[in-house]
Write a protein that holds these residues in place. Structure first.
Motif, PDB file in Angstrom:
ATOM      1  N   GLY A 236       8.177   0.492   1.819  1.00 38.92           N
ATOM      2  CA  GLY A 236       7.908   1.900   2.098  1.00 38.92           C
ATOM      3  C   GLY A 236       7.277   2.137   3.454  1.00 38.92           C
ATOM      4  O   GLY A 236       7.555   3.145   4.108  1.00 38.92           O
TER       5      GLY A 236
ATOM      6  N   SER B 255      -0.200  10.235  -6.830  1.00 39.65           N
ATOM      7  CA  SER B 255       0.968  10.498  -5.972  1.00 39.65           C
ATOM      8  C   SER B 255       1.550  11.869  -6.253  1.00 39.65           C
ATOM      9  O   SER B 255       1.990  12.578  -5.335  1.00 39.65           O
ATOM     10  CB  SER B 255       2.035   9.423  -6.193  1.00 39.65           C
ATOM     11  OG  SER B 255       1.542   8.152  -5.868  1.00 39.65           O
TER      12      SER B 255
ATOM     13  N   ASN C  24       1.295  14.361  -3.460  1.00 34.53           N
ATOM     14  CA  ASN C  24       2.658  14.233  -2.932  1.00 34.53           C
ATOM     15  C   ASN C  24       2.785  13.049  -1.969  1.00 34.53           C
ATOM     16  O   ASN C  24       3.198  13.201  -0.817  1.00 34.53           O
ATOM     17  CB  ASN C  24       3.079  15.537  -2.235  1.00 34.53           C
ATOM     18  CG  ASN C  24       4.575  15.578  -1.981  1.00 34.53           C
ATOM     19  OD1 ASN C  24       5.355  14.955  -2.707  1.00 34.53           O
ATOM     20  ND2 ASN C  24       4.983  16.287  -0.948  1.00 34.53           N
ATOM     21  N   ILE C  25       2.440  11.866  -2.464  1.00 36.52           N
ATOM     22  CA  ILE C  25       2.496  10.653  -1.651  1.00 36.52           C
ATOM     23  C   ILE C  25       3.926  10.126  -1.662  1.00 36.52           C
ATOM     24  O   ILE C  25       4.418   9.644  -2.685  1.00 36.52           O
ATOM     25  CB  ILE C  25       1.517   9.590  -2.178  1.00 36.52           C
ATOM     26  CG1 ILE C  25       0.088  10.156  -2.213  1.00 36.52           C
ATOM     27  CG2 ILE C  25       1.570   8.336  -1.305  1.00 36.52           C
ATOM     28  CD1 ILE C  25      -0.936   9.214  -2.816  1.00 36.52           C
ATOM     29  N   GLU C  26       4.592  10.190  -0.548  1.00 38.97           N
ATOM     30  CA  GLU C  26       6.008   9.829  -0.456  1.00 38.97           C
ATOM     31  C   GLU C  26       6.264   8.360  -0.767  1.00 38.97           C
ATOM     32  O   GLU C  26       7.319   7.992  -1.286  1.00 38.97           O
ATOM     33  CB  GLU C  26       6.530  10.148   0.954  1.00 38.97           C
ATOM     34  CG  GLU C  26       6.606  11.628   1.278  1.00 38.97           C
ATOM     35  CD  GLU C  26       7.734  12.313   0.510  1.00 38.97           C
ATOM     36  OE1 GLU C  26       8.721  11.624   0.166  1.00 38.97           O
ATOM     37  OE2 GLU C  26       7.613  13.516   0.240  1.00 38.97           O
TER      38      GLU C  26
ATOM     39  N   ARG D 129       7.341   7.550  -4.422  1.00 42.90           N
ATOM     40  CA  ARG D 129       8.380   8.353  -5.070  1.00 42.90           C
ATOM     41  C   ARG D 129       9.401   7.455  -5.778  1.00 42.90           C
ATOM     42  O   ARG D 129       9.696   6.353  -5.328  1.00 42.90           O
ATOM     43  CB  ARG D 129       9.097   9.232  -4.054  1.00 42.90           C
ATOM     44  CG  ARG D 129       8.351  10.511  -3.705  1.00 42.90           C
ATOM     45  CD  ARG D 129       9.240  11.468  -2.925  1.00 42.90           C
ATOM     46  NE  ARG D 129       8.592  12.756  -2.755  1.00 42.90           N
ATOM     47  CZ  ARG D 129       8.628  13.733  -3.649  1.00 42.90           C
ATOM     48  NH1 ARG D 129       9.307  13.557  -4.769  1.00 42.90           N
ATOM     49  NH2 ARG D 129       8.020  14.868  -3.433  1.00 42.90           N
TER      50      ARG D 129
ATOM     51  N   ALA E 289      14.707   8.832  -3.425  1.00 38.65           N
ATOM     52  CA  ALA E 289      14.765   9.443  -2.105  1.00 38.65           C
ATOM     53  C   ALA E 289      15.434  10.809  -2.234  1.00 38.65           C
ATOM     54  O   ALA E 289      16.246  11.027  -3.124  1.00 38.65           O
ATOM     55  CB  ALA E 289      15.551   8.555  -1.145  1.00 38.65           C
TER      56      ALA E 289
ATOM     57  N   GLU F 248      15.574  15.024  -2.819  1.00 41.23           N
ATOM     58  CA  GLU F 248      14.889  16.131  -3.474  1.00 41.23           C
ATOM     59  C   GLU F 248      14.564  15.873  -4.940  1.00 41.23           C
ATOM     60  O   GLU F 248      13.804  16.627  -5.539  1.00 41.23           O
ATOM     61  CB  GLU F 248      15.758  17.398  -3.380  1.00 41.23           C
ATOM     62  CG  GLU F 248      16.016  17.863  -1.951  1.00 41.23           C
ATOM     63  CD  GLU F 248      16.856  19.121  -1.915  1.00 41.23           C
ATOM     64  OE1 GLU F 248      17.287  19.585  -3.000  1.00 41.23           O
ATOM     65  OE2 GLU F 248      17.099  19.645  -0.819  1.00 41.23           O
TER      66      GLU F 248
ATOM     67  N   PHE G 174       7.835  10.058  -9.496  1.00 41.46           N
ATOM     68  CA  PHE G 174       6.976   9.073  -8.843  1.00 41.46           C
ATOM     69  C   PHE G 174       6.903   7.850  -9.750  1.00 41.46           C
ATOM     70  O   PHE G 174       6.648   7.977 -10.947  1.00 41.46           O
ATOM     71  CB  PHE G 174       5.573   9.634  -8.601  1.00 41.46           C
ATOM     72  CG  PHE G 174       5.544  10.828  -7.687  1.00 41.46           C
ATOM     73  CD1 PHE G 174       5.368  10.670  -6.321  1.00 41.46           C
ATOM     74  CD2 PHE G 174       5.712  12.108  -8.189  1.00 41.46           C
ATOM     75  CE1 PHE G 174       5.355  11.767  -5.474  1.00 41.46           C
ATOM     76  CE2 PHE G 174       5.692  13.220  -7.355  1.00 41.46           C
ATOM     77  CZ  PHE G 174       5.519  13.042  -5.990  1.00 41.46           C
TER      78      PHE G 174
END
Length: 382
Positions: free
Chosen positions: A37, A142, A146-148, A151, A154, A156, A160
């Motif tokens: 990541g 997350s 909103n911790i990418e 996720r 990938a 929309e 998580f």
């Protein structure tokens, strides 16, 4: 000297090996997830760890349980026969790596098939609970921030998955977590804070299989654990309403509704697996298979799998080989008696999910979680 080393290792309890495998596989995957990541590179050492684990277990079985090794030899021969008769390069690097995944899965199941029936240790289960807590907290945080990095998907699509690389691995981790809790604590499960933390995290993973499994598990829990009929009906109606609202919001999401409008409900439910089956898998079979391949399988490229578990097994091992693989799994995993209906239903749910999720026998860490589940079932039995 090597034989003496194995003699020393033989005195180590299986629960210790299980704890080591659980820690190493989880930590390595977590490192790989973070490294991929942040730096967009993979932690290649995980391949060597799995290879070493496979070689170690095969060596151990060769010295002390030679008859069990015959099952693994049989599976290997079936694979070789199938690969030999396909038109493309059957023994490609990808096909051998794919087979090694199936071989590692069944080897772990065979290696841990024996348990000390008089005393089931708590240590592996405690380690498993620690990992549940760590990963669930990461998922919840997350979602809140909103911790990418953590996720599930990938793009929309919501979800998580914490420290796991793939959605399928996360699905089986939480599904087996729920089965462990329900089967070990029964009606007391609802008073366990860690259970509710895991349920919250599971709902945030974003996979349809977890939502389906939770609905069915709560339905079974209401039927088996609540004795008062009036209370039972109230909970069943509440579960139906909650499930209906949840399904409405899930099906109305942009990603899901787009797939439904463009490709239909089946494609949306199976996450385009049916399209892969029609567009890639079936043409490969029609072009490369003969009669023997239908019996023994044959797949040059594992990426052609539709990720529907039974079909994946048939592609690698054929009708006879797939049946032998499932028989071997059942023989060495279910070598204990189950006398209650609730565990039977929950285990049936686990294997039902594999039909639409895939990557069950193809995953190196799933058998470790399955052995933890076995410990929980045996401990409750005691």
């Amino acid at each position: 000297m090597k034989r003496n080393m194995f003699k020393l290792l033989r005195n180590i309890p299986n629960s210790t090996f299980l704890s080591i495998f659980l820690i190493v596989f989880f930590v390595v995957e977590a490192i790989n997830k973070i490294q991929a990541g942040i730096w967009h590179t993979h932690f290649d050492i995980q391949k060597y760890i799995k290879l070493f684990s496979l070689v170690f277990m095969l060596g151990y079985l060769t010295l002390y349980h030679g008859k069990r090794l015959l099952y693994l030899i049989g599976i290997t021969l079936i694979f070789c026969i199938g690969q030999f008769f396909i038109e493309e390069d059957g023994f490609s690097y990808l096909s051998i790596v794919g087979f090694s995944r199936y071989l590692l899965f069944i080897t772990i199941v065979i290696f841990f098939s024996e348990f000390a029936q008089k005393k089931i240790p708590n240590f592996p289960i405690k380690i498993f609970h620690i990992f549940i807590l760590i990963n669930s907290i990461i998922i919840i945080l997350s979602f809140l921030f909103n911790i990418e990095l953590f996720r599930t998907y990938a793009g929309e699509r919501f979800g998580f998955n914490g420290l796991f690389m793939t959605s399928s691995n996360t699905t089986y981790f939480y599904l087996i977590t729920f089965l462990c809790f329900f089967n070990r604590y029964r009606r007391e499960v609802f008073s366990k804070p860690l259970f509710w933390i895991a349920v919250t995290a599971g709902c945030l993973v974003g996979t349809k299989s977890i939502y389906l499994a939770l609905m069915i598990l709560f339905f079974l829990a209401i039927l088996f654990f609540i004795r008062n009929n009036r209370t039972k009906y109230i909970f069943l109606i509440s579960l139906f309403l909650i499930g209906s609202v949840g399904l409405y919001f899930f099906f109305s999401t942009k990603v899901f509704s787009t797939i439904v409008n463009e490709n239909g409900w089946l494609t949306a439910i199976l996450s385009t697996r049916n399209q892969l089956l029609v567009d890639e898998t079936i043409p490969f079979v029609q072009k490369n298979w003969n009669v023997l391949n239908y019996l023994f399988g044959g797949l040059a490229n594992p990426f052609l799998r539709p990720q529907l578990e039974l079909l994946d097994l048939l592609l690698f091992f054929g009708i006879l080989g797939g049946a032998f693989y499932i028989y071997t799994f059942a023989k060495f995993y279910f070598n204990f008696s189950i006398q209650k209906l609730f565990p039977v239903f929950t285990l049936a749910l686990l294997f039902l999910v594999t039909l639409i999720s895939g990557n069950f026998f193809y995953n190196a860490t799933v058998p470790i979680y399955l052995i933890i589940l076995k410990y929980s079932l045996l401990k409750f039995k005691k």
